[in-house]
Design a protein around this motif. Structure first.
Motif, PDB file in Angstrom:
ATOM      1  N   LEU A  14      18.336  13.312  17.598  1.00 42.75           N
ATOM      2  CA  LEU A  14      17.717  13.811  16.514  1.00 42.75           C
ATOM      3  C   LEU A  14      17.022  15.136  16.842  1.00 42.75           C
ATOM      4  CD1 LEU A  14      16.243  11.144  14.258  1.00 42.75           C
ATOM      5  CD2 LEU A  14      17.576  12.847  13.659  1.00 42.75           C
ATOM      6  N   VAL A  15      17.253  16.420  16.156  1.00 44.94           N
ATOM      7  CA  VAL A  15      16.698  17.631  16.433  1.00 44.94           C
ATOM      8  C   VAL A  15      15.893  17.978  15.210  1.00 44.94           C
ATOM      9  CG1 VAL A  15      16.997  20.064  17.005  1.00 44.94           C
ATOM     10  CG2 VAL A  15      18.525  18.198  18.062  1.00 44.94           C
ATOM     11  N   LEU A  16      14.610  17.779  15.156  1.00 46.33           N
ATOM     12  CA  LEU A  16      13.824  18.039  14.013  1.00 46.33           C
ATOM     13  C   LEU A  16      13.271  19.359  13.839  1.00 46.33           C
ATOM     14  CD1 LEU A  16      12.040  14.450  14.125  1.00 46.33           C
ATOM     15  CD2 LEU A  16      14.321  14.957  12.682  1.00 46.33           C
ATOM     16  N   PRO A  17      13.534  20.246  13.029  1.00 42.34           N
ATOM     17  CA  PRO A  17      13.417  21.779  13.134  1.00 42.34           C
ATOM     18  C   PRO A  17      11.856  22.152  12.736  1.00 42.34           C
ATOM     19  CG  PRO A  17      14.450  21.222  10.934  1.00 42.34           C
ATOM     20  CD  PRO A  17      14.349  20.118  11.784  1.00 42.34           C
ATOM     21  N   GLY A  18      11.097  21.127  12.329  1.00 40.56           N
ATOM     22  CA  GLY A  18       9.835  21.579  11.959  1.00 40.56           C
ATOM     23  C   GLY A  18       9.350  22.445  10.749  1.00 40.56           C
ATOM     24  N   PRO A  19       8.254  23.337  10.860  1.00 39.64           N
ATOM     25  CA  PRO A  19       7.875  24.135  10.123  1.00 39.64           C
ATOM     26  C   PRO A  19       8.288  25.400   9.883  1.00 39.64           C
ATOM     27  CG  PRO A  19       6.246  24.262  11.791  1.00 39.64           C
ATOM     28  CD  PRO A  19       7.110  23.138  12.267  1.00 39.64           C
ATOM     29  N   GLN A  20       8.412  26.131   8.694  1.00 36.51           N
ATOM     30  CA  GLN A  20       8.608  27.467   8.456  1.00 36.51           C
ATOM     31  C   GLN A  20       9.828  27.889   9.375  1.00 36.51           C
ATOM     32  OE1 GLN A  20       7.213  28.631   6.047  1.00 36.51           O
ATOM     33  NE2 GLN A  20       5.327  27.549   5.840  1.00 36.51           N
ATOM     34  N   PHE A  21      11.272  27.058   9.125  1.00 42.00           N
ATOM     35  CA  PHE A  21      12.367  27.558   9.932  1.00 42.00           C
ATOM     36  C   PHE A  21      12.912  28.696   9.341  1.00 42.00           C
ATOM     37  CE2 PHE A  21      13.278  23.749   7.693  1.00 42.00           C
ATOM     38  CZ  PHE A  21      14.406  24.395   6.969  1.00 42.00           C
ATOM     39  N   THR A  22      13.845  29.114  10.179  1.00 46.42           N
ATOM     40  CA  THR A  22      14.360  30.598   9.471  1.00 46.42           C
ATOM     41  C   THR A  22      15.966  30.256   9.868  1.00 46.42           C
ATOM     42  OG1 THR A  22      14.244  31.780  11.784  1.00 46.42           O
ATOM     43  CG2 THR A  22      12.643  32.102   9.955  1.00 46.42           C
ATOM     44  N   SER A  23      16.864  31.186   9.477  1.00 46.08           N
ATOM     45  CA  SER A  23      18.401  30.844   9.746  1.00 46.08           C
ATOM     46  C   SER A  23      18.563  31.260  11.195  1.00 46.08           C
ATOM     47  CB  SER A  23      19.120  32.020   8.859  1.00 46.08           C
ATOM     48  OG  SER A  23      19.050  31.759   7.607  1.00 46.08           O
ATOM     49  N   ALA A  24      17.901  32.062  11.722  1.00 42.12           N
ATOM     50  CA  ALA A  24      17.751  32.355  13.151  1.00 42.12           C
ATOM     51  C   ALA A  24      17.451  31.128  13.884  1.00 42.12           C
ATOM     52  CB  ALA A  24      17.118  33.604  13.476  1.00 42.12           C
ATOM     53  N   LEU A  25      16.501  30.656  13.582  1.00 43.40           N
ATOM     54  CA  LEU A  25      16.108  29.285  14.221  1.00 43.40           C
ATOM     55  C   LEU A  25      16.953  28.445  14.330  1.00 43.40           C
ATOM     56  CD1 LEU A  25      13.598  27.615  15.857  1.00 43.40           C
ATOM     57  CD2 LEU A  25      12.865  27.020  13.598  1.00 43.40           C
TER      58      LEU A  25
ATOM     59  N   THR B 231       0.877  -1.175   0.149  1.00 46.84           N
ATOM     60  CA  THR B 231       0.190   0.003   0.025  1.00 46.84           C
ATOM     61  C   THR B 231       1.078   1.203   0.068  1.00 46.84           C
ATOM     62  OG1 THR B 231      -1.716  -1.197   1.236  1.00 46.84           O
ATOM     63  CG2 THR B 231      -1.821   1.445   1.254  1.00 46.84           C
ATOM     64  N   LYS B 232       0.699   2.201  -0.820  1.00 50.71           N
ATOM     65  CA  LYS B 232       1.216   3.422  -0.826  1.00 50.71           C
ATOM     66  C   LYS B 232       0.462   4.644   0.191  1.00 50.71           C
ATOM     67  CE  LYS B 232       3.575   2.180  -4.693  1.00 50.71           C
ATOM     68  NZ  LYS B 232       3.154   2.224  -5.558  1.00 50.71           N
ATOM     69  N   VAL B 233       1.551   4.775   1.157  1.00 56.76           N
ATOM     70  CA  VAL B 233       1.076   6.081   2.085  1.00 56.76           C
ATOM     71  C   VAL B 233       1.718   7.041   1.861  1.00 56.76           C
ATOM     72  CG1 VAL B 233       0.558   6.447   4.631  1.00 56.76           C
ATOM     73  CG2 VAL B 233       0.530   3.970   3.681  1.00 56.76           C
ATOM     74  N   GLY B 234       1.064   8.210   1.822  1.00 60.25           N
ATOM     75  CA  GLY B 234       1.791   9.557   1.443  1.00 60.25           C
ATOM     76  C   GLY B 234       1.958  10.320   2.556  1.00 60.25           C
ATOM     77  N   SER B 235       2.952  11.048   2.673  1.00 59.21           N
ATOM     78  CA  SER B 235       3.552  11.917   3.793  1.00 59.21           C
ATOM     79  C   SER B 235       3.361  13.253   3.184  1.00 59.21           C
ATOM     80  CB  SER B 235       4.534  11.538   4.715  1.00 59.21           C
ATOM     81  OG  SER B 235       5.725  11.666   4.010  1.00 59.21           O
ATOM     82  N   PHE B 236       2.592  14.189   3.794  1.00 56.34           N
ATOM     83  CA  PHE B 236       2.830  15.660   3.524  1.00 56.34           C
ATOM     84  C   PHE B 236       3.064  16.691   4.800  1.00 56.34           C
ATOM     85  CE2 PHE B 236       0.823  19.607   1.571  1.00 56.34           C
ATOM     86  CZ  PHE B 236       1.490  19.497   0.515  1.00 56.34           C
ATOM     87  N   ALA B 237       4.363  16.380   5.128  1.00 58.24           N
ATOM     88  CA  ALA B 237       4.840  16.830   6.225  1.00 58.24           C
ATOM     89  C   ALA B 237       6.272  17.483   6.486  1.00 58.24           C
ATOM     90  CB  ALA B 237       4.778  15.924   7.328  1.00 58.24           C
ATOM     91  N   TRP B 238       6.345  18.071   7.469  1.00 59.34           N
ATOM     92  CA  TRP B 238       7.753  18.859   7.731  1.00 59.34           C
ATOM     93  C   TRP B 238       8.837  17.814   8.384  1.00 59.34           C
ATOM     94  CZ3 TRP B 238       8.324  23.647   5.640  1.00 59.34           C
ATOM     95  CH2 TRP B 238       7.359  24.379   5.528  1.00 59.34           C
ATOM     96  N   ASN B 239       9.965  18.451   8.833  1.00 57.16           N
ATOM     97  CA  ASN B 239      10.640  17.647   9.698  1.00 57.16           C
ATOM     98  C   ASN B 239      10.340  17.597  11.075  1.00 57.16           C
ATOM     99  OD1 ASN B 239      11.923  17.677   7.356  1.00 57.16           O
ATOM    100  ND2 ASN B 239      13.880  17.915   8.081  1.00 57.16           N
TER     101      ASN B 239
END
Length: 538
Positions: free
Chosen positions: A245-256, A61-69
């Motif tokens: 593991l450090v997962l930065p998530g959505p909409q990260f910036t250089s400062a983050l 089965t193909k399961v799609g992921s539409f997600a950040w880190n």
């Protein structure tokens, strides 16, 4: 020898058994950071596999992921393939047209969606012909308002699932585990399927001393997206060796990014050069501590020598160039210094670091032109081709396979030279080489030189049609904030480094250079916008 299978299940069991106390730090929103152990993650991963099975996921089965880190994406990275299904990591930055194409073409039946990305899928869901179930990944235990049908809350599903779910023991190592699609600049994206065996061997390579040397002691920050070429394999390798593991998530910036490195004492991180250009700007303005880093890995496009030099000399952080493609799982070369380079001059070492480097163990590379294999002279160009156990051998149900997979090789479309040390240096894509008056000009070499100028932030060099010379180079330049520079000053800077006929005919100053979904310069768009440059000038 025992005929045991090289499957991701063994990575999962190893992390669950030996590294249950190790941490995963996951940023899921600008204000939310989760800290969980590998032991907690393993139970959640088993719950996810149980929940997906109840929803109809079976072998293949193909399961799609539409997600950040983030940690839920990491749970899917193992729950799906370890159950015998296939995780399709959908590139969230593709156009709606391409998203519809790849989800339908892959035949995804279940789609996992980060909550902040929900509007994108809502806008196209009526065109998704194969998706039967939608799961929203949110920190809440209830669903947000949505127009999607057959929708479920991720955390509710996990709460109702079995944390003792048993993964099958009979998965074949050659069976598919995951898939990604290329970020196409023309035509539709092309699908690449990754086997358990390929991902397994790629991860073992990443843990070797002469590649990335990822180990249990590392704190790994994958900035490269988990929806692009397996985040360069870092999630799989980190789980196998028990790295934090450090997962930065959505909409990260250089400062983050700098904040995360400082806060969690990150030792290894990876991303495209544009990320590190932004980080460099932060470091130039603020007193920040990135001394925990033992390596930055950069790939996706060429890294300016000035950027490499800044990190290595000013911040004492090795900046290592990597090369790979969606088709190659992806890593095939790294610019790690060899022992005989210890006596090289600083400039010679910098030149080596700025190349794509030496082919990693397990992969065979060859650079060929019409005369055969090119000599190791750093000058003679040819097309780079690759083969090995984590190199794909076809595109998923796509007739374009015949264009690049020939005679047991993957023809990359990258034009390269090989130095006397065996290092590969990409000089261009076949479609980006500039042919002027019968001679080849490397846009990459010109770009690297331009971006070494103190006032230039980014630069792309493209070929534009010329009535006499067939093509001529045009430099597209973005200046650093507050910097000033004239066309004449740009050309004068290049004249000390290149032959006269290599000089760009003109310099166009832009506010930004268009980029692909994974941060590469989108030269096709620049060419479309500027291909009448001479007509306009006349």
């Amino acid at each position: 020898m025992m005929d045991t299978q090289l499957v991701l299940n063994s990575f999962f069991k190893r992390a669950e058994s030996y590294y249950a106390q190790k941490r995963i730090i996951s940023r899921t929103s600008p204000t939310t950071i989760h800290e969980l152990t590998y032991g907690q993650w393993a139970k959640r991963t088993r719950r996810l596999a149980s929940a997906l099975t109840k929803l109809g996921m079976t072998r293949g089965t193909k399961v799609g992921s539409f997600a950040w880190n983030q940690h839920r994406h990491l749970e899917a990275y193992f729950a799906v393939p370890c159950a015998g299904a296939v995780l399709h990591m959908v590139n969230i930055r593709l156009s709606e047209e391409h998203l519809v194409y790849i989800i339908n073409h892959a035949r995804d039946e279940i789609l996992l969606i980060d909550v902040d990305l929900l509007p994108i899928i809502e806008s196209i869901h009526e065109e998704l012909t194969t998706v039967k179930q939608y799961i929203i990944m949110t920190d809440e235990d209830s669903l947000p308002e949505t127009t999607l049908p057959n929708v479920h809350c991720y955390e509710t599903l996990l709460a109702q699932a079995d944390e003792t779910f048993e993964f099958p023991e009979d998965i074949d190592e050659n069976s598919p585990a995951g898939m990604c699609y290329t970020s196409a600049t023309t035509g539709n994206p092309k699908g690449v399927v990754y086997s358990h065996r390929g991902l397994y061997l790629h991860s073992l390579m990443q843990a070797t001393a002469d590649s990335m040397a990822i180990s249990e002691r590392d704190i790994v920050l994958p900035i490269v997206p988990m929806f692009h070429a397996n985040a360069w394999g870092l999630p799989f390798t980190s789980v196998n060796v028990g790295a934090t593991l450090v997962l930065p998530g959505p909409q990260f910036t250089s400062a983050l990014i700098v904040d995360l490195i400082e806060t969690y004492s990150v030792t290894v991180t990876a991303g495209v050069p544009t990320i590190w250009l932004g980080v460099q700007q932060i470091l130039e303005k603020e007193s920040r501590d990135i001394s925990s880093l033992r390596a930055i890995y950069a790939g996706g496009s060429a890294s300016p020598k000035g950027l490499i030099q800044a990190f290595e000399k000013e911040y004492n952080v090795p900046y290592i160039v990597v090369y790979g493609m969606t088709e190659t799982t992806p890593i095939v070369t790294l610019s790690q210094y060899q022992s005989w380079m210890d006596d090289y001059s600083e400039e010679e070492r910098l030149e080596a670091r700025a190349t794509q480097g030496i082919t990693v163990t397990g992969i065979e590379s060859s650079i060929v032109n019409e005369d055969g294999e090119v000599p190791w002279d750093g000058q003679t160009m040819g097309e780079l081709r690759l083969r090995g156990p984590w190199i794909s051998n076809e595109y998923y149900e796509d007739e374009r396979t015949l264009d690049v997979y020939r005679d047991g090789w993957l023809y990359t479309g990258d034009i390269a030279v090989r130095t006397k040390d065996g290092f590969i240096k990409i000089t261009d894509r076949t479609k980006d080489l500039i042919k002027s008056g019968g001679e080849w000009i490397s846009s990459v070499d010109l770009e690297n030189a331009l971006m070494s100028h103190d006032a230039i932030f980014e630069a792309a060099v493209i070929a534009i049609p010329h009535v006499k010379w067939q093509e001529r180079p045009l430099a597209c330049v973005v200046l650093k904030e507050g910097a000033t520079l004239s066309k004449e000053e740009v050309i004068a800077y290049l004249e000390t480094q290149f032959a006269k006929w290599w000089m760009p005919d003109d310099v166009v100053f832009l506010k930004e250079i268009p980029k692909t979904s994974v941060g590469k310069f989108l030269k096709a768009k620049l060419r479309d916008e500027l291909n009448t440059f001479y007509e306009v000038k006349l």
